[in-house]
Motif scaffolding. Structure first.
Motif, short mmCIF file in Angstrom:
data_model
loop_
_atom_site.label_atom_id
_atom_site.label_comp_id
_atom_site.label_asym_id
_atom_site.label_seq_id
_atom_site.Cartn_x
_atom_site.Cartn_y
_atom_site.Cartn_z
N THR A 1 -19.97 26.90 -24.71
CA THR A 1 -18.40 27.04 -24.06
C THR A 1 -18.44 28.35 -23.03
N PRO B 1 -16.38 31.14 -21.37
CA PRO B 1 -15.37 31.93 -21.83
C PRO B 1 -13.91 31.57 -21.29
N ASP B 2 -12.95 31.51 -21.80
CA ASP B 2 -11.73 31.14 -21.39
C ASP B 2 -11.15 32.11 -20.55
N ARG B 3 -9.89 31.85 -19.83
CA ARG B 3 -9.48 32.67 -18.80
C ARG B 3 -8.32 33.58 -19.20
#
Length: 288
Positions: free
Chosen positions: A263, A265-267
């Protein structure tokens, strides 16, 4: 809860691929043989139901019985290992190599083929009383399926080959979804329902499954179908195998692996550190 979230069952997919890559030759062949035989029986059952009732949807509703049984017993189809084993290679599991992956694929292909051929011979014997009489209506339908899905494609040339390939892609998109669905639940009913839906869809839509075809076309040849072994290989089996590989690996294996195992990294912005944050609104006090 019986539901397994995607981040967990995606790891189970990689674990399953690793296990299959290291499985002994004996066990790989036994499990593949039984998978091919059971799926062939399910295909024979579905065709019989369709011919006897005149309702293809009923045959599609019942066909998943074979798929579900073989996976609950831990047997392997080529379409499933096409999707799972490469994930162990991509994940760099220790000892998993391109050679071990191709070895697994080759053994499963052989085992599936032998199991499907055995059932094809048995069904041909049943439908002709040991080749002593002409095939009944079910036998005639098997011969017609072989003709329409080989010569029928060939009549359209390159467009027919493209259609065949895409049907193979769509087939293993659904079949591999069924394989993964067995990992989405820890309960037996959950596994059964999850597997049932995509398998019913692929069968009713007439998508091309390389293992089902290992039964349909050899039995069709034995029952008088108007096509040749070369027609079967060139205008069905080989393009279907390639399409199955592309469909299962691309639309199921890689997509789930990339978004649930690797996955990105998210923002979300990083949290502020309260110990270093400066209150710009606070008044500045003079020092003496």
């Amino acid at each position: 809860m019986s539901y397994v979230k995607p981040s967990d069952f995606a790891v189970k997919m990689v674990d399953a691929g690793e296990s299959k890559a290291f499985m002994s030759t004996r066990d790989t062949l036994i499990r593949a043989f039984m998978a091919g035989a059971i799926l062939a029986l399910a295909a024979a059952f579905a065709v019989t139901v369709t011919v006897r009732t005149g309702e293809p949807l009923l045959g599609a509703l019942l066909f998943p019985v074979g798929f579900i049984l073989l996976y609950l017993m831990g047997f392997d189809l080529l379409t499933g290992v096409f999707t799972l084993v490469p994930l162990a290679l991509l994940d760099k599991r220790r000892g998993v190599t391109v050679r071990s992956m191709l070895r697994n694929w080759g053994l499963v292909f052989l085992g599936n083929f032998l199991g499907a051929i055995l059932v094809a011979v048995m069904m041909a014997v049943i439908l002709t009383y040991g080749f002593s009489v002409a095939p009944d209506d079910v036998g005639q339908q098997l011969g017609e399926i072989g003709h329409s899905r080989t010569v029928g494609y060939a009549e359209h040339g390159a467009a027919g080959m493209l259609t065949l390939f895409i049907r193979g892609v769509l087939c293993n998109w659904m079949v591999s979804t069924g394989v993964v669905a067995a990992l989405m639940s820890t309960s037996l009913p959950g596994k059964v329902i999850g597997m049932w839906m995509p398998i019913m869809l692929f069968f009713y839509m007439g998508f091309e499954h390389s293992i089902v075809n290992m039964f349909l076309f050899p039995s069709g040849l034995m029952l008088g179908g108007d096509f040749s072994i070369a027609d079967y290989l060139v205008w069905n089996e080989i393009p279907t195998v390639i399409g199955n590989l592309v469909g299962g690996l691309t639309f199921v294996g890689l997509t789930l692996y990339l978004t649930h195992v690797r996955t990105a990294p998210d923002r979300r912005p990083p949290a502020h550190d309260a110990t270093t944050e400066v209150d710009v609104a606070a008044p500045v006090r003079a020092t003496t």
